[in-house]
Scaffold this active site. Structure first.
Site, PDB file in Angstrom:
ATOM      1  N   ARG A 119       0.785  26.097  73.597  1.00 28.42           N
ATOM      2  CA  ARG A 119       1.947  26.978  73.572  1.00 28.42           C
ATOM      3  C   ARG A 119       1.611  28.325  74.204  1.00 28.42           C
ATOM      4  O   ARG A 119       0.450  28.675  74.378  1.00 28.42           O
ATOM      5  CB  ARG A 119       2.438  27.157  72.132  1.00 28.42           C
ATOM      6  CG  ARG A 119       1.431  27.747  71.176  1.00 28.42           C
ATOM      7  CD  ARG A 119       1.890  27.615  69.721  1.00 28.42           C
ATOM      8  NE  ARG A 119       3.225  28.094  69.507  1.00 28.42           N
ATOM      9  CZ  ARG A 119       3.565  29.367  69.423  1.00 28.42           C
ATOM     10  NH1 ARG A 119       2.648  30.303  69.577  1.00 28.42           N
ATOM     11  NH2 ARG A 119       4.815  29.710  69.211  1.00 28.42           N
ATOM     12  N   LEU A 120       2.681  29.035  74.527  1.00 25.08           N
ATOM     13  CA  LEU A 120       2.574  30.387  75.044  1.00 25.08           C
ATOM     14  C   LEU A 120       3.746  31.140  74.423  1.00 25.08           C
ATOM     15  O   LEU A 120       4.895  30.701  74.535  1.00 25.08           O
ATOM     16  CB  LEU A 120       2.671  30.362  76.579  1.00 25.08           C
ATOM     17  CG  LEU A 120       2.134  31.542  77.388  1.00 25.08           C
ATOM     18  CD1 LEU A 120       0.688  31.883  77.023  1.00 25.08           C
ATOM     19  CD2 LEU A 120       2.244  31.265  78.870  1.00 25.08           C
ATOM     20  N   ASP A 121       3.460  32.260  73.748  1.00 25.24           N
ATOM     21  CA  ASP A 121       4.499  32.998  73.027  1.00 25.24           C
ATOM     22  C   ASP A 121       5.659  33.373  73.930  1.00 25.24           C
ATOM     23  O   ASP A 121       5.494  33.546  75.135  1.00 25.24           O
ATOM     24  CB  ASP A 121       3.918  34.284  72.429  1.00 25.24           C
ATOM     25  CG  ASP A 121       2.854  34.004  71.392  1.00 25.24           C
ATOM     26  OD1 ASP A 121       2.924  32.941  70.765  1.00 25.24           O
ATOM     27  OD2 ASP A 121       1.950  34.849  71.230  1.00 25.24           O
ATOM     28  N   ILE A 122       6.802  33.599  73.300  1.00 24.31           N
ATOM     29  CA  ILE A 122       8.015  33.963  74.043  1.00 24.31           C
ATOM     30  C   ILE A 122       7.823  35.236  74.859  1.00 24.31           C
ATOM     31  O   ILE A 122       8.363  35.382  75.949  1.00 24.31           O
ATOM     32  CB  ILE A 122       9.212  34.099  73.069  1.00 24.31           C
ATOM     33  CG1 ILE A 122      10.515  34.216  73.846  1.00 24.31           C
ATOM     34  CG2 ILE A 122       9.022  35.260  72.105  1.00 24.31           C
ATOM     35  CD1 ILE A 122      11.749  34.033  73.007  1.00 24.31           C
ATOM     36  N   SER A 124       4.944  36.262  76.106  1.00 19.40           N
ATOM     37  CA  SER A 124       3.779  36.126  76.988  1.00 19.40           C
ATOM     38  C   SER A 124       4.191  35.375  78.245  1.00 19.40           C
ATOM     39  O   SER A 124       5.164  34.618  78.234  1.00 19.40           O
ATOM     40  CB  SER A 124       2.660  35.359  76.275  1.00 19.40           C
ATOM     41  OG  SER A 124       2.264  36.031  75.102  1.00 19.40           O
TER      42      SER A 124
END
Length: 248
Positions: A119-122, A124
């Site tokens: 995942r990759l934060d919103i 980021s």
């Protein structure tokens, strides 16, 4: 004596496919154990037995795609949430990078079961991997993964002066999160306000939480590499296929 394992679990352990794919192939009669076709779900095998797959399974697997996106801010990695779009909505013909050298043609069927491997934060940006291939997902997010992920992080120290060296060392090793000591990380200054982080784990919002523990505020976070695969010149909001010669 070694205990027998579920065949699907053993196939996943061997890196042949995901458990879901294994069950599908077993039901289709595409799996052999010591040369015998096994078509009953839930069948068990000993680790010493030889598991092979039929060419139909290998052919199906060769058609599975893996996509690299330069995720912009404001998109979530997985399911849509709180009105935010998932990154997979960017995977369409008009957003494909014009310099993508892969010989593949885009087709909407490639969106089936195309899921994020990590995942990759919103808030980021940077390299996000979406894949149909269970082997890739296991390699990047499996329990035993040790694939490095590299981030460039713009920070601001919330105290007078500069971050002390002993606090930088804590970022490298010595922080605890969720009651567990974090694995050693490679953290170094890129320039006056930007750090490079190289991690081998990916707890939720890990870098932001690590920075918070030493008095750093994260102003921007970009993932630039996963294993041997780099973001490179891929423009923000565009995507390309993982090349046949690229391995994480």
């Amino acid at each position: 004596m070694t205990e027998p394992l579920r065949l699907s679990k053993r196939m996943s352990e061997l890196g042949l496919c995901s458990r879901r794919e294994a069950d599908e192939w077993i039901a289709k009669g595409w799996v052999r154990v010591d040369g015998q076709v096994i078509s009953e779900l839930g069948s068990k095998v000993l680790p010493s037995q030889t598991v092979t797959i039929e060419r139909q399974a290998a052919a199906q697997q060769s058609k599975l795609v893996t996509v690299l996106i330069n995720k912009p801010m404001g998109y979530v990695s997985g399911q849509a949430e709180d009105g935010y779009q998932p990154a997979v909505t960017l995977v369409k013909a008009e957003n494909r990078w014009s310099e993508d050298g892969a010989p593949l043609q885009f087709h909407p069927t490639q969106l089936r079961s195309l899921v994020p491997a990590g995942r990759l934060d919103i808030d980021s940006i940077g390299l996000l991997v979406l894949t149909q291939d269970g082997r890739v997902a296991k390699q990047l997010i499996g329990e035993t993964t040790d694939v490095e992920k590299e981030y460039l992080v713009r920070v601001q120290y919330d105290r007078p002066g500069r971050l002390p060296d002993n606090q930088l060392k804590r970022l490298q090793h010595g922080l605890t999160m969720d009651g567990k000591e974090l694995l050693p990380a490679k953290v170094r200054w890129q320039n006056d306000d930007q750090l490079s982080f190289i991690l081998r784990e990916g707890k939720k919002r890990q870098i932001r939480r690590m920075c918070d523990m030493v008095g750093l505020k994260v102003l921007g976070l970009k993932r630039v590499r996963i294993g041997n695969v780099k973001l490179g010149d891929l423009p923000v909001g565009e995507w390309r296929y993982l090349g046949a010669d690229e391995v994480f």
